[in-house]
Design an enzyme around this catalytic site. Structure first.
Site, PDB file in Angstrom:
ATOM      1  N   GLN A 152      21.798  38.941 106.341  1.00  0.00           N
ATOM      2  CA  GLN A 152      22.170  40.324 106.663  1.00  0.00           C
ATOM      3  C   GLN A 152      21.009  41.085 107.308  1.00  0.00           C
ATOM      4  O   GLN A 152      20.893  42.296 107.163  1.00  0.00           O
ATOM      5  CB  GLN A 152      22.630  41.044 105.388  1.00  0.00           C
ATOM      6  CG  GLN A 152      23.839  40.404 104.728  1.00  0.00           C
ATOM      7  CD  GLN A 152      24.239  41.086 103.430  1.00  0.00           C
ATOM      8  OE1 GLN A 152      23.736  42.166 103.093  1.00  0.00           O
ATOM      9  NE2 GLN A 152      25.155  40.480 102.688  1.00  0.00           N
ATOM     10  N   CYS A 153      20.177  40.374 108.039  1.00  0.00           N
ATOM     11  CA  CYS A 153      19.002  40.978 108.667  1.00  0.00           C
ATOM     12  C   CYS A 153      19.300  41.309 110.132  1.00  0.00           C
ATOM     13  O   CYS A 153      20.169  40.692 110.758  1.00  0.00           O
ATOM     14  CB  CYS A 153      17.816  40.011 108.563  1.00  0.00           C
ATOM     15  SG  CYS A 153      16.292  40.577 109.330  1.00  0.00           S
ATOM     16  N   GLY A 154      18.564  42.281 110.665  1.00  0.00           N
ATOM     17  CA  GLY A 154      18.717  42.605 112.079  1.00  0.00           C
ATOM     18  C   GLY A 154      18.276  41.464 112.988  1.00  0.00           C
ATOM     19  O   GLY A 154      18.643  41.422 114.168  1.00  0.00           O
ATOM     20  N   LEU A 155      17.503  40.520 112.449  1.00  0.00           N
ATOM     21  CA  LEU A 155      17.041  39.368 113.219  1.00  0.00           C
ATOM     22  C   LEU A 155      17.923  38.139 113.028  1.00  0.00           C
ATOM     23  O   LEU A 155      17.670  37.092 113.627  1.00  0.00           O
ATOM     24  CB  LEU A 155      15.606  39.008 112.795  1.00  0.00           C
ATOM     25  CG  LEU A 155      14.546  40.094 112.965  1.00  0.00           C
ATOM     26  CD1 LEU A 155      13.222  39.663 112.334  1.00  0.00           C
ATOM     27  CD2 LEU A 155      14.339  40.403 114.451  1.00  0.00           C
ATOM     28  N   THR A 156      18.957  38.263 112.216  1.00  0.00           N
ATOM     29  CA  THR A 156      19.776  37.105 111.852  1.00  0.00           C
ATOM     30  C   THR A 156      20.470  36.474 113.053  1.00  0.00           C
ATOM     31  O   THR A 156      20.358  35.260 113.286  1.00  0.00           O
ATOM     32  CB  THR A 156      20.823  37.501 110.795  1.00  0.00           C
ATOM     33  OG1 THR A 156      20.156  37.928 109.613  1.00  0.00           O
ATOM     34  CG2 THR A 156      21.732  36.324 110.465  1.00  0.00           C
TER      35      THR A 156
END
Length: 233
Positions: free
Chosen positions: A105-109
């Site tokens: 659930q990361c912005g970098l996922t």
């Protein structure tokens, strides 16, 4: 009057003898007669007393420096897979590895998972492997179970590389493999992992040769990867 004085003298004398008797018995130990019958007191004998059995056992249980061996490569570690089974990392001997702490659930996922899949597809037949370790220490962005994490990565991003048990990468509870990775290659701002998708590049001998920030895209390290793999095309 004479009789009462005699009684008082008798009480005092008897009292004196009664309280002085321990002293006289103690002094008798140092008399010439007793000293001739017993060995003279030697204060140095106290130092030669053996250690207690308890103390000896404690000293034997303490690990010696010689018995404590430092890991020489990642091949000295065993980790858990997503199903909780032990995986000896020596099974990856001879391969170039990219070790990544992942999150769902990361912005970098999206960008990282997409490019990791591309790298793996392109170089897996050249001896390349990705080892993904889910971690929930950054913004609680990996809250799911191991099963949910694997399903997410494999279904949405077609991840074919192994995904391991969820671990901590920082602090006292950090997985031993991550303590080793960080000690081998410190970051610009210290050893601690800064966020999701930090990357460690491992050569064919199990040595950590490079470390990349979470914001470094997987495709941007392709040149370094090809060099280790010996791929020219």
């Amino acid at each position: 009057m004479l009789r009462s004085s005699f009684r008082l003298l008798y009480i005092r004398t008897n009292h004196l003898v009664r309280f002085s008797s321990p002293l006289s018995s103690s002094l008798s130990l140092f008399s010439s007669k007793s000293s001739s019958a017993k060995l003279p007191f030697n204060p140095h004998r106290i130092r030669s007393l053996p250690l207690s059995t308890t103390g000896a056992k404690l000293s034997k249980s303490e690990p010696s420096m010689a018995a404590t061996s430092e890991p020489k490569s990642i091949y000295d570690f065993t980790v858990k897979d997503a199903k909780g089974k032990d995986v000896d990392l020596s099974t990856y001997k001879g391969k170039v590895l990219l070790i990544v702490n992942v999150a769902s659930q990361c912005g970098l996922t999206n960008s990282n998972y997409t490019e990791l899949a591309q790298l793996y597809s392109k170089y897996k037949d050249h001896g390349f492997e990705i080892l993904a370790f889910p971690c929930n220490q950054f913004g609680s962005q990996e809250p799911g179970t191991n099963e949910e994490i694997v399903e997410f990565a494999c279904t949405k991003f077609k991840a074919e590389y192994p995904i391991f048990d969820k671990v901590d990468v920082n602090g006292d509870t950090a997985a031993p493999i991550y303590k080793y990775l960080k000690s081998s290659k410190g970051g610009i701002f210290g050893d601690g992992i800064k966020w999701n998708f930090a990357k460690f590049l491992i050569d064919k001998d199990g040595n950590v040769v490079d470390r990349y920030a979470p914001t470094t895209s997987p495709l941007s390290i392709e040149k370094d990867l090809k060099k280790l793999l010996g791929v020219t095309a």
